[in-house]
Design an enzyme around this catalytic site. Structure first.
Site, PDB file in Angstrom:
ATOM      1  N   ASP A  79      36.032  28.998  51.765  1.00  0.00           N
ATOM      2  CA  ASP A  79      36.277  27.588  52.047  1.00  0.00           C
ATOM      3  C   ASP A  79      37.471  27.422  52.989  1.00  0.00           C
ATOM      4  O   ASP A  79      38.371  28.272  53.007  1.00  0.00           O
ATOM      5  CB  ASP A  79      36.557  26.827  50.751  1.00  0.00           C
ATOM      6  N   TYR A 120      39.759  37.168  43.118  1.00  0.00           N
ATOM      7  CA  TYR A 120      40.536  36.046  43.646  1.00  0.00           C
ATOM      8  C   TYR A 120      41.810  35.855  42.836  1.00  0.00           C
ATOM      9  O   TYR A 120      41.848  36.140  41.631  1.00  0.00           O
ATOM     10  CB  TYR A 120      39.729  34.737  43.550  1.00  0.00           C
ATOM     11  N   ARG A 170      36.308  26.838  42.286  1.00  0.00           N
ATOM     12  CA  ARG A 170      36.555  25.398  42.121  1.00  0.00           C
ATOM     13  C   ARG A 170      35.881  24.875  40.851  1.00  0.00           C
ATOM     14  O   ARG A 170      36.441  24.054  40.127  1.00  0.00           O
ATOM     15  CB  ARG A 170      36.036  24.625  43.327  1.00  0.00           C
ATOM     16  N   ASP A 184      38.969  20.475  44.394  1.00  0.00           N
ATOM     17  CA  ASP A 184      40.092  21.105  45.083  1.00  0.00           C
ATOM     18  C   ASP A 184      40.859  20.032  45.855  1.00  0.00           C
ATOM     19  O   ASP A 184      40.712  18.830  45.582  1.00  0.00           O
ATOM     20  CB  ASP A 184      39.637  22.263  45.975  1.00  0.00           C
TER      21      ASP A 184
END
Length: 281
Positions: A49, A77, A183, A91
């Site tokens: 993203d 992540y 997210r 987000d």
């Protein structure tokens, strides 16, 4: 010996690790590298993203045949959730739409809540995502205010570790399967804790055995930019055609300030609407 960019044969085929800058789309990075190094065939192995940074893998030449194989590998992540606030996109891309108390939540409750999100789980992707609904991207529908139902899918969370708690911020490390939305994990953790949450920082640190520590920056790629061929030079003596670059003020280059401004505008509009509706009662 560590391989340098000068050692790469991009036309024949290479797997190139990039550390994606904040606010750049994955397509932006592919286009930039393609134009800078004049690579004919190039693609990326897994989207990041715009508000995420970290490992983006590019494949060139014959190595583009390995894209599906690389995409299928597990991902790692790190990042930050903010408790007590939710956003439609889960987000920072959209404005906060709800705030709830969070100060009463203990460290033990936060850590314990992660257990229900490990292993094989059902996860619903965000409406602001590239998931297709009746042939259209979900984010296209979301940005025009249309409602759409996204079906849950099975993903695997192998590790969900809380690494720092400084309310309202919670840092994490996640190891997961392809197709997992961090997210959505933020949203689901917020629901489980009863206070809401959204993602404020995300870094992809690993895909399979490929690590962000071994990735090149776009500045390093830029340093390899070859001169333009004579055939592309201007016909005027002593001049050359300048390359066209997107201005640094373009929205996807403006950083979090741009998205903060979007949120502020959206929140101001919401307050105005609420005030107008209240006065009309």
């Amino acid at each position: 010996m560590t391989k340098t960019l000068a050692d790469f044969d991009f036309e024949t085929g290479e797997v190139l690790l990039l550390d994606k800058p904040l606010t750049w789309t994955s397509f932006d990075v592919v286009r930039k590298v393609k134009n800078t190094l004049r690579i004919k065939k190039i693609g990326h192995a897994g989207t990041l993203d715009p508000l995420a940074t970290g490992l983006l893998i590019l494949c060139t030449g014959k190595k583009t045949k390995e894209i599906d194989q690389i995409q299928a590998q597990e991902k790692e992540y790190t990042g930050t959730f903010r408790l007590g606030e939710t956003t439609p996109s889960f987000d920072l891309e959209t404005a906060v739409d709800m705030a709830r108390p969070y100060a009463h939540i203990t460290d033990e409750q936060i850590t314990a809540a992660t257990a229900q999100f490990t292993g094989l789980i059902q996860q619903t992707p965000p409406i602001f995502s590239a998931v297709k609904i009746d042939g259209k991207r979900a984010y296209e529908l979301a940005r025009t205010g249309q409602e759409a139902e996204i079906k849950a899918k099975t993903v695997e969370i192998k590790t969900f570790e809380i690494t720092r708690i400084a309310l309202p911020e919670v840092d994490f490390r996640v190891v997961c399967s392809k197709g997992t939305y961090i997210r959505s994990l933020a949203r689901d953790l917020g629901v489980a804790l009863g206070c809401g949450a959204h993602l404020t920082r995300l870094v992809r640190t690993r895909i399979g055995e490929y690590r962000v520590e071994d990735a090149f920056t776009l500045d390093a790629i830029q340093a390899l930019r070859p001169p333009r061929p004579d055939s592309e030079a201007s016909t005027l003596p002593g001049t050359t055609r300048s390359r066209h670059e997107r201005p640094n003020t373009a929205p996807n280059r403006a950083g979090l300030q741009y998205f903060a401004a979007l949120q502020a505008d959206a929140l101001a509009a919401k307050h105005l609407k609420d005030a107008t509706e209240k006065s009309a009662e």
